[in-house]
Scaffold this active site. Structure first.
Site, mmCIF file in Angstrom:
data_model
loop_
_atom_site.group_PDB
_atom_site.id
_atom_site.type_symbol
_atom_site.label_atom_id
_atom_site.label_comp_id
_atom_site.label_asym_id
_atom_site.label_seq_id
_atom_site.Cartn_x
_atom_site.Cartn_y
_atom_site.Cartn_z
ATOM 1 N N HIS A 29 0.885 -1.175 0.000
ATOM 2 C CA HIS A 29 0.000 0.000 0.000
ATOM 3 C C HIS A 29 0.923 1.225 0.000
ATOM 4 O O HIS A 29 1.989 1.201 0.623
ATOM 5 C CB HIS A 29 -0.822 0.128 1.276
ATOM 6 C CG HIS A 29 -1.756 -0.981 1.577
ATOM 7 N ND1 HIS A 29 -1.363 -2.125 2.214
ATOM 8 C CD2 HIS A 29 -3.096 -1.099 1.401
ATOM 9 C CE1 HIS A 29 -2.409 -2.909 2.387
ATOM 10 N NE2 HIS A 29 -3.472 -2.312 1.908
ATOM 11 N N ASP B 71 2.266 1.984 3.380
ATOM 12 C CA ASP B 71 3.224 1.026 3.976
ATOM 13 C C ASP B 71 4.636 1.489 3.660
ATOM 14 O O ASP B 71 5.553 1.311 4.457
ATOM 15 C CB ASP B 71 3.145 -0.376 3.356
ATOM 16 C CG ASP B 71 1.779 -0.978 3.338
ATOM 17 O OD1 ASP B 71 0.955 -0.581 4.171
ATOM 18 O OD2 ASP B 71 1.531 -1.846 2.474
HETATM 19 C C1 XLS Z 1 -7.516 -6.393 4.532
HETATM 20 C C2 XLS Z 1 -7.089 -6.630 3.166
HETATM 21 C C3 XLS Z 1 -5.978 -5.738 2.650
HETATM 22 C C4 XLS Z 1 -5.889 -5.806 1.142
HETATM 23 C C5 XLS Z 1 -5.106 -4.701 0.535
HETATM 24 O O1 XLS Z 1 -8.280 -7.134 5.111
HETATM 25 O O2 XLS Z 1 -6.762 -7.977 3.046
HETATM 26 O O3 XLS Z 1 -4.777 -6.045 3.257
HETATM 27 O O4 XLS Z 1 -5.359 -7.024 0.707
HETATM 28 O O5 XLS Z 1 -5.629 -3.460 0.843
#
Ligand code: XLS
Ligand code: CA
Ligand code: CA
Length: 446
Positions: A109, A112
């Site tokens: 993300h 991140d």
């Molecule tokens: C959260 C999601 C997230 C997505 C990406 O539950 O799994 O991590 O994979 O935004």
């Protein structure tokens, strides 16, 4: 230890060498017992089939905090003198981890990788700086980006949603973030771009215009598609369904809901689905169910490989180790001809109680070995053909002339009534569920 396994000044995972395939006889926990990247199964190497990815957020941003207490792990890359400093250290730690784990892809993300700034422009600049560094590290290591995405759920401004927020200025912020995240994904050669509908949902119908919010969502996705294509993004846009958590109701409930939504809004040529195992189970399905729904629609894009906990309904994001689930998922993937430019992303975190640095490796090794084993077993099942024969036998009656006309849409209800009335009571045909379940166990344990 070879110094080429880490970049920059500091080694973040000292004492851990490149993880190698040592085979089932090895008792080295930091080795692969089943994942042999060069082993050919069904015409492709394991690496080509599985296209494993590490999730930046869980692995480098998750210290083990939960609603009842803080994190239990303090990472050396979080000790920079400024947030940007730590972010740079985190990139180095991440590429050291990827190289040592010997995994081909990662996912991230925007937030991140780069801290949010005090303005849109500062956030964009932070991201561009870190993306530049990640690009250098990619070029030096051969690592590739499976997908990028934008975090439209952590900042308090997104408490009522991003693209579906009832407050338009927040929607504009979501747009700014997705624009920058798409640019970052293109700069890093990302093969897919994911939309997980973090807070795209609602808590109460009494204060929510769901029709309007869903139209806003479609509008937003269309803009993102158009902008992505205009800047040269040739990959696949992916929607990741999840029924709840953090919202009470989330709009992208499950695979079939998302498929219907994409088709309704004419987005099904550019978008496919990223199926997370734990989200499918949260929706009351199995992961193979949601995968199969995507395959049937020609819209399976990628997989977030993890598992939930059978004792509760939470999104626990555990590493996948349940072989029965992995085999079932792999059967669906192999029968579909593979994941194309998708992959298996470990959207999984080690437990709060797992506090050793090596635990990050052990979690990923376990997941990679589980899917490597599942690939071998699933290939045996698919190429043997008995399962398909049993399935096909259940539909044998559709070879008859009337049934063929039914499938061609040439019959009406009155025709069905005549056929029913003029034929004997149908014989009961066993579904043979126990037979097929036993067969799967024979393949798994023989
Ligand atoms: C959260 C999601 C997230 C997505 C990406 O539950 O799994 O991590 O994979 O935004
Ligand atoms: Ca999850
Ligand atoms: Ca996910």
């Amino acid at each position: 230890m070879s110094r080429s396994l880490f970049v920059g000044q500091k080694e973040y995972f000292p004492g851990i060498d490149r993880i190698a395939y040592e085979g089932p006889g090895s008792d080295n926990p930091l080795s692969f017992k089943a994942y042999d990247q060069t082993r050919v199964v069904a015409g492709k190497t394991m690496e080509e089939h599985l296209r494993f990815a590490v999730a930046y957020w869980h692995t480098f941003c998750g210290g083990g905090g939960d609603p009842f207490g803080p994190g239990t792990r303090n990472y050396a890359w979080d000790t920079g003198s400024t947030p940007m400093d730590s972010a740079r250290m985190k990139v180095d730690a991440a590429f050291e981890f990827f190289t040592k784990l010997n995994v081909p892809f990662y996912c991230f993300h925007d937030r991140d990788m780069a801290p949010e700034g005090d303005s849109v422009a500062e956030s964009e600049a932070n991201l561009q700086t870190l993306v530049g560094l990640a690009k250098e590290r990619q070029d030096a290591s051969g690592m590739r980006l499976l997908w990028g995405t934008a975090n439209l759920f952590s900042n308090p401004r997104y408490m009522n949603g991003g693209a579906t927020n009832p407050n338009f200025p927040v929607v504009a912020h979501a747009g700014a973030q997705v624009k920058a995240a798409l640019e970052a994904t293109v700069a890093l050669g990302g093969q897919n771009y994911v939309f997980w509908g973090g807070r795209e949902g609602y808590a109460s119908l009494f204060n929510t215009d769901t029709k309007r919010e869903l139209e806003h969502f479609a509008c937003f996705l269309t803009m993102a598609r158009d902008y992505g294509r205009s800047i040269g993004f040739e990959g696949t846009f992916l929607i990741e369904p999840k029924p709840m958590e953090p919202m009470y109701h989330q709009y992208d409930v499950d695979a079939q809901t998302v498929i219907g939504f994409l088709r309704h809004h004419g987005l099904d040529q550019d978008f496919k689905l990223n199926i997370e195992a734990n989200h499918a189970t949260l929706a009351g399905h199995s992961s193979e169910h949601d995968l199969q729904m995507c395959v049937d629609a020609g819209m399976l894009g990628s997989i977030d490989a993890n598992r939930g906990n059978p004792q509760n309904g939470w999104d626990t994001d555990q590493f996948p180790t349940n072989m029965y689930d992995c085999v079932h998922n792999m059967i669906v993937v192999l029968q579909a001809g593979g994941l194309g430019q998708g992959g298996f992303n470990f959207d999984a975190k080690i437990r709060r109680e797992s506090t050793d640095l090596e635990d990050l490796f052990l979690g990923h090794i376990g997941g990679m070995d589980a899917y490597a084993r599942a690939l071998v077993i699933a290939d045996r099942i698919v190429s043997d053909g008995r399962l398909e024969e049993l399935k096909a036998a259940r539909y044998a009656s559709f070879a008859e002339a009337d049934a063929q006309r039914f499938e061609a849409g040439e019959l009406n209800l009155s025709d069905l009534r005549e056929i029913a009335a003029n034929n004997p009571e149908p014989a009961l045909e066993s579904g043979k569920q126990e037979r097929v379940e036993n067969l799967i166990n024979d393949y798994m344990f023989s």
